[in-house]
Design a protein around this motif. Sequence first.
Motif, PDB file in Angstrom:
ATOM      1  N   ALA A  89       5.473 -12.959  -3.466  1.00 46.39           N
ATOM      2  CA  ALA A  89       5.106 -13.574  -4.749  1.00 46.39           C
ATOM      3  C   ALA A  89       3.667 -13.236  -5.112  1.00 46.39           C
ATOM      4  O   ALA A  89       3.342 -13.009  -6.290  1.00 46.39           O
ATOM      5  N   ALA A  90       2.793 -13.185  -4.100  1.00 44.36           N
ATOM      6  CA  ALA A  90       1.396 -12.840  -4.357  1.00 44.36           C
ATOM      7  C   ALA A  90       1.259 -11.394  -4.837  1.00 44.36           C
ATOM      8  O   ALA A  90       0.380 -11.077  -5.642  1.00 44.36           O
ATOM      9  N   LEU A  91       2.149 -10.506  -4.344  1.00 47.47           N
ATOM     10  CA  LEU A  91       2.091  -9.095  -4.743  1.00 47.47           C
ATOM     11  C   LEU A  91       2.448  -8.896  -6.208  1.00 47.47           C
ATOM     12  O   LEU A  91       1.937  -7.980  -6.862  1.00 47.47           O
ATOM     13  N   ILE A  92       3.358  -9.724  -6.730  1.00 50.63           N
ATOM     14  CA  ILE A  92       3.834  -9.522  -8.114  1.00 50.63           C
ATOM     15  C   ILE A  92       3.453 -10.709  -8.999  1.00 50.63           C
ATOM     16  O   ILE A  92       4.186 -11.073  -9.919  1.00 50.63           O
ATOM     17  N   LYS A  93       2.311 -11.287  -8.707  1.00 50.94           N
ATOM     18  CA  LYS A  93       1.836 -12.404  -9.523  1.00 50.94           C
ATOM     19  C   LYS A  93       1.736 -11.963 -10.988  1.00 50.94           C
ATOM     20  O   LYS A  93       1.204 -10.894 -11.303  1.00 50.94           O
ATOM     21  N   GLY A  94       2.291 -12.773 -11.860  1.00 52.10           N
ATOM     22  CA  GLY A  94       2.306 -12.434 -13.280  1.00 52.10           C
ATOM     23  C   GLY A  94       3.549 -11.709 -13.723  1.00 52.10           C
ATOM     24  O   GLY A  94       3.644 -11.244 -14.856  1.00 52.10           O
ATOM     25  N   SER A  95       4.564 -11.615 -12.837  1.00 49.13           N
ATOM     26  CA  SER A  95       5.813 -10.947 -13.189  1.00 49.13           C
ATOM     27  C   SER A  95       6.494 -11.669 -14.360  1.00 49.13           C
ATOM     28  O   SER A  95       6.477 -12.898 -14.428  1.00 49.13           O
ATOM     29  N   PRO A  96       7.096 -10.925 -15.281  1.00 46.28           N
ATOM     30  CA  PRO A  96       7.795 -11.556 -16.395  1.00 46.28           C
ATOM     31  C   PRO A  96       9.130 -12.181 -15.993  1.00 46.28           C
ATOM     32  O   PRO A  96       9.770 -12.848 -16.824  1.00 46.28           O
ATOM     33  N   TYR A  97       9.538 -11.968 -14.735  1.00 40.51           N
ATOM     34  CA  TYR A  97      10.855 -12.453 -14.313  1.00 40.51           C
ATOM     35  C   TYR A  97      10.733 -13.633 -13.349  1.00 40.51           C
ATOM     36  O   TYR A  97       9.927 -13.608 -12.406  1.00 40.51           O
ATOM     37  N   GLU A  98      11.551 -14.640 -13.598  1.00 40.76           N
ATOM     38  CA  GLU A  98      11.595 -15.799 -12.718  1.00 40.76           C
ATOM     39  C   GLU A  98      12.240 -15.403 -11.389  1.00 40.76           C
ATOM     40  O   GLU A  98      13.285 -14.741 -11.375  1.00 40.76           O
ATOM     41  N   PRO A  99      11.649 -15.776 -10.254  1.00 37.83           N
ATOM     42  CA  PRO A  99      12.266 -15.472  -8.963  1.00 37.83           C
ATOM     43  C   PRO A  99      13.656 -16.111  -8.859  1.00 37.83           C
ATOM     44  O   PRO A  99      13.883 -17.221  -9.352  1.00 37.83           O
ATOM     45  N   GLN A 100      14.585 -15.408  -8.210  1.00 39.23           N
ATOM     46  CA  GLN A 100      15.968 -15.869  -8.109  1.00 39.23           C
ATOM     47  C   GLN A 100      16.247 -16.399  -6.700  1.00 39.23           C
ATOM     48  O   GLN A 100      16.177 -15.659  -5.720  1.00 39.23           O
ATOM     49  N   PRO A 101      16.566 -17.711  -6.582  1.00 35.93           N
ATOM     50  CA  PRO A 101      16.805 -18.297  -5.266  1.00 35.93           C
ATOM     51  C   PRO A 101      18.275 -18.220  -4.846  1.00 35.93           C
ATOM     52  O   PRO A 101      19.172 -18.082  -5.685  1.00 35.93           O
ATOM     53  N   THR A 116      17.655  -7.064 -16.470  1.00 34.77           N
ATOM     54  CA  THR A 116      16.219  -6.777 -16.578  1.00 34.77           C
ATOM     55  C   THR A 116      16.006  -5.498 -17.384  1.00 34.77           C
ATOM     56  O   THR A 116      16.934  -4.715 -17.610  1.00 34.77           O
ATOM     57  N   SER A 117      14.770  -5.295 -17.796  1.00 34.52           N
ATOM     58  CA  SER A 117      14.450  -4.089 -18.572  1.00 34.52           C
ATOM     59  C   SER A 117      14.652  -2.851 -17.701  1.00 34.52           C
ATOM     60  O   SER A 117      14.613  -2.919 -16.474  1.00 34.52           O
ATOM     61  N   ARG A 118      14.841  -1.727 -18.333  1.00 33.56           N
ATOM     62  CA  ARG A 118      15.135  -0.500 -17.600  1.00 33.56           C
ATOM     63  C   ARG A 118      13.942  -0.022 -16.763  1.00 33.56           C
ATOM     64  O   ARG A 118      14.094   0.814 -15.877  1.00 33.56           O
ATOM     65  N   GLU A 119      12.753  -0.559 -17.055  1.00 34.78           N
ATOM     66  CA  GLU A 119      11.586  -0.196 -16.254  1.00 34.78           C
ATOM     67  C   GLU A 119      11.592  -0.871 -14.889  1.00 34.78           C
ATOM     68  O   GLU A 119      10.906  -0.438 -13.966  1.00 34.78           O
ATOM     69  N   THR A 120      12.377  -1.947 -14.754  1.00 33.84           N
ATOM     70  CA  THR A 120      12.423  -2.678 -13.485  1.00 33.84           C
ATOM     71  C   THR A 120      13.244  -1.878 -12.477  1.00 33.84           C
ATOM     72  O   THR A 120      14.426  -1.599 -12.707  1.00 33.84           O
ATOM     73  N   ASP A 121      12.618  -1.519 -11.378  1.00 40.16           N
ATOM     74  CA  ASP A 121      13.315  -0.692 -10.398  1.00 40.16           C
ATOM     75  C   ASP A 121      13.159  -1.181  -8.950  1.00 40.16           C
ATOM     76  O   ASP A 121      13.635  -0.538  -8.016  1.00 40.16           O
ATOM     77  N   THR A 122      12.491  -2.339  -8.759  1.00 40.79           N
ATOM     78  CA  THR A 122      12.221  -2.836  -7.408  1.00 40.79           C
ATOM     79  C   THR A 122      12.686  -4.279  -7.265  1.00 40.79           C
ATOM     80  O   THR A 122      12.445  -5.108  -8.154  1.00 40.79           O
ATOM     81  N   SER A 163       0.831  -1.209   0.000  1.00 35.98           N
ATOM     82  CA  SER A 163       0.000   0.000   0.000  1.00 35.98           C
ATOM     83  C   SER A 163       0.862   1.253   0.000  1.00 35.98           C
ATOM     84  O   SER A 163       0.455   2.300  -0.508  1.00 35.98           O
ATOM     85  N   PHE A 164       2.070   1.137   0.550  1.00 37.09           N
ATOM     86  CA  PHE A 164       2.980   2.281   0.579  1.00 37.09           C
ATOM     87  C   PHE A 164       3.731   2.446  -0.746  1.00 37.09           C
ATOM     88  O   PHE A 164       3.822   3.538  -1.303  1.00 37.09           O
ATOM     89  N   ALA A 165       4.286   1.329  -1.256  1.00 34.43           N
ATOM     90  CA  ALA A 165       5.215   1.410  -2.386  1.00 34.43           C
ATOM     91  C   ALA A 165       4.553   1.261  -3.746  1.00 34.43           C
ATOM     92  O   ALA A 165       5.189   1.504  -4.771  1.00 34.43           O
ATOM     93  N   LYS A 166       3.297   0.831  -3.784  1.00 31.02           N
ATOM     94  CA  LYS A 166       2.597   0.615  -5.062  1.00 31.02           C
ATOM     95  C   LYS A 166       3.421  -0.295  -5.975  1.00 31.02           C
ATOM     96  O   LYS A 166       3.771   0.057  -7.111  1.00 31.02           O
ATOM     97  N   VAL A 167       3.755  -1.488  -5.449  1.00 32.01           N
ATOM     98  CA  VAL A 167       4.595  -2.428  -6.184  1.00 32.01           C
ATOM     99  C   VAL A 167       3.869  -2.929  -7.424  1.00 32.01           C
ATOM    100  O   VAL A 167       2.704  -3.319  -7.366  1.00 32.01           O
ATOM    101  N   GLY A 187       5.204  -5.855 -13.141  1.00 32.36           N
ATOM    102  CA  GLY A 187       6.078  -5.716 -14.299  1.00 32.36           C
ATOM    103  C   GLY A 187       7.373  -4.994 -14.018  1.00 32.36           C
ATOM    104  O   GLY A 187       8.256  -4.921 -14.884  1.00 32.36           O
ATOM    105  N   LYS A 188       7.523  -4.464 -12.788  1.00 29.15           N
ATOM    106  CA  LYS A 188       8.712  -3.689 -12.470  1.00 29.15           C
ATOM    107  C   LYS A 188       9.474  -4.249 -11.275  1.00 29.15           C
ATOM    108  O   LYS A 188      10.309  -3.555 -10.692  1.00 29.15           O
ATOM    109  N   ALA A 189       9.193  -5.483 -10.890  1.00 29.79           N
ATOM    110  CA  ALA A 189       9.800  -6.034  -9.675  1.00 29.79           C
ATOM    111  C   ALA A 189      10.369  -7.430  -9.910  1.00 29.79           C
ATOM    112  O   ALA A 189       9.845  -8.212 -10.696  1.00 29.79           O
ATOM    113  N   LEU A 190      11.455  -7.721  -9.205  1.00 30.05           N
ATOM    114  CA  LEU A 190      12.116  -9.025  -9.243  1.00 30.05           C
ATOM    115  C   LEU A 190      12.176  -9.556  -7.810  1.00 30.05           C
ATOM    116  O   LEU A 190      12.509  -8.811  -6.871  1.00 30.05           O
ATOM    117  N   LEU A 191      11.873 -10.842  -7.638  1.00 29.93           N
ATOM    118  CA  LEU A 191      11.897 -11.469  -6.317  1.00 29.93           C
ATOM    119  C   LEU A 191      13.172 -12.275  -6.145  1.00 29.93           C
ATOM    120  O   LEU A 191      13.528 -13.099  -6.990  1.00 29.93           O
TER     121      LEU A 191
END
Length: 515
Positions: free
Chosen positions: A267-279, A306-312, A238-242, A245-249
Motif C-alpha cells: 500500500a505504501a508503494l502505490i499510495k495515491g492509487s486511483p483504485y480501491e484495494p480489493q479484499p 480498470t483502465s488499459r494502462e493498469t498492468d500490475t 526497485s526492480f519493477a518500478k511500480v 497509477g498502474k497498479a491494483l492491490l
Amino acid sequence: MARRGVGTWVRESVWEIPLRRALALLVAVALVTGVVFAVRALAHVDRTCAPGVERPEGGEECVGVATGGYDFGHAQLRPAVRAVARENSRLKPGSYVTVALMLPYSSASRTSLNDIQHQLQGAYLAQYRANHESNGEGPAIRLVLANPGATGGQWRRTVDQLTRMTRSADRLRAVAGIGQSTDNNKKAVRELTRRGIPVVGSSITADDLANGQHGADPFPGLARVSPTNTDEARALASFAKVSAGKALLVYDKPGDPYTRTLQESFAALIKGSPYEPQPFTPPADRSQEGTTANTFRQITHLVCDTSRETDTILFAGRHTQLRQFINALGGRGCQDRRFTVLTGDEASYLTHERDLDRGALGRRLAVRYTSLAHPDAWTADPARTGGSAADFGVLRGLLARSGREPVGPIGPAALDDGQTIIGYDALQLAVHGIREAVPDGRDFPALADVGLQWPQVKGSLRVSGASGWICLDAHGNPYDKAVPVVELTPRGGSRFVRIAWPEGKPPAKECLPPS
C-alpha cells in the motif's frame, strides 16, 4: 439312610445363609473391581507416538520434540529424518549441543510438506557440514525435530518441552526454522525468546515478527536469515518500478502477520492509487480452500474494469489463495490485456503445485515474486558483493553427495523453491552463534550467550550463506539481503529473473549496516 435331626438342620441353616450372602458379596465386589480397573485401563490409553512425541488429550496429531528417527507418519520425510538420526547416533555422549528445527511436521498439506521436506534436508546438510567439514571446530551439533502442530496450535506444549531440554543433558542452545509468519508462530517465538532461548528464523518475513520495528525489541535473541516484508517490497519496487497509477492491490482481510505487513508495504508503494484495494477473506487455516475462489472470480471482473494502462496487481496473500487467484485470472474476460502479478516469497510454494493452472501463465499473465533464495541467483547474476557462486557451490557440492553414504541418502531434493537453501542457511547461522559464544577454556556456550552473538554477525564475521551474505543489524535482521526475483513458468517450476536489493544496490564489501 438315617434321617437328619432337626437340630442338625437348624445348625446348618444358621451357617449356610450368611455364607451364601458373603459369597455373593465377594462376587459383586470382584465384578465392580474388574469394571473399575477396565475403565481405568481404557482411560489411560498410551498416547505416545515416539520418544518425545505424543498425542495430547482430545487430539490426534503427534506433537512435541522428536529425539529419534520419527517421520510424523510422512513417507516423504523419512529419508531426511533417517539421515538426521544416523548423524545424531555418530555423536559421542557429552560432545554436543542440540538445535531444534521447529516446523509443522504433522501438516496434511501436500504443498506445506514439500516446504518442510526441503527445509529439513537443508538443515541436515548444514549439520553434516558443521560436524565433518569445519576443521574440527566444536561443539558438535545434534539436530532434533520440534512439531507444534499443523497450525502451530500446540506451541506452548512444545515450548515447555524445549525449555526443559535447555537444562538437561540435551544442552539445547537454539531453535531454528519456525516456518510461516503466523499468529501461533509469533506467540511461540515470543515465549521462546522470553525464556532466553535463541531463535533463528528461516522463512519468517513479517515485519511484526522482527525486532527493531519502531525501536523496540519484543523478541530478544531472535535472528533471521530472510528479509522483512518491507525489505522485500522495497527490493521488488526497485526492480519493477511500480507506479501507483498502474497498479491494483488485492489483499487478505483480516490477514495474518505475513499478509498484513505485506499489504502495508504494498500500500505504501502505490499510495495515491486511483483504485480501491480489493479484499478477500480466507478460512482461518489458510491452507484450506474455503470459498475465496468465488471472490476471486468477481475480482477478475474488476481487474478487467480498470483502465488499459493498469498492468500490475499486487497480491498480499498466502499460497493457497494465490493459486486460486492465478487460476481465476486465467479465465478472465480481458484476455487481450497483459498483467503481471507481484507478490511475496509465499509464492515459492507454488513451484511444484499440481493444482495450479499452468495454462493461465501462457495467457498474457506473469507471476513474479520475491524468493528467499534461488539456485540460479549467483550463477546467472554473479554480483561482486552480497553473495557468490562459491558460497552457493558449497551447498550444491553437499547435495551432489547426498544420494549415498556417508552424507545421505536424504531423498529427492530440489533447490528451485529456495527452501533447501534457506533451511541450510538458518542452521549455518545457528551454528555460527553457538560456536562464537563458547568461552575460552570451555566446551559449550551458556544459553544466554548465544543470542548475544547476533549483533556481531557483520563485516568479516558475517555468515557467507548459500542465499547470500548474512550481515545482521543490531536487532538481528539481515541488512540489504539479496532478494531474487523469480517468475513461475507455464512448463512448471520457476525462472530466475534478477537479484534485487532493498537498498537499491548490493552492500559494500565491508557489509556494515549504517546507524
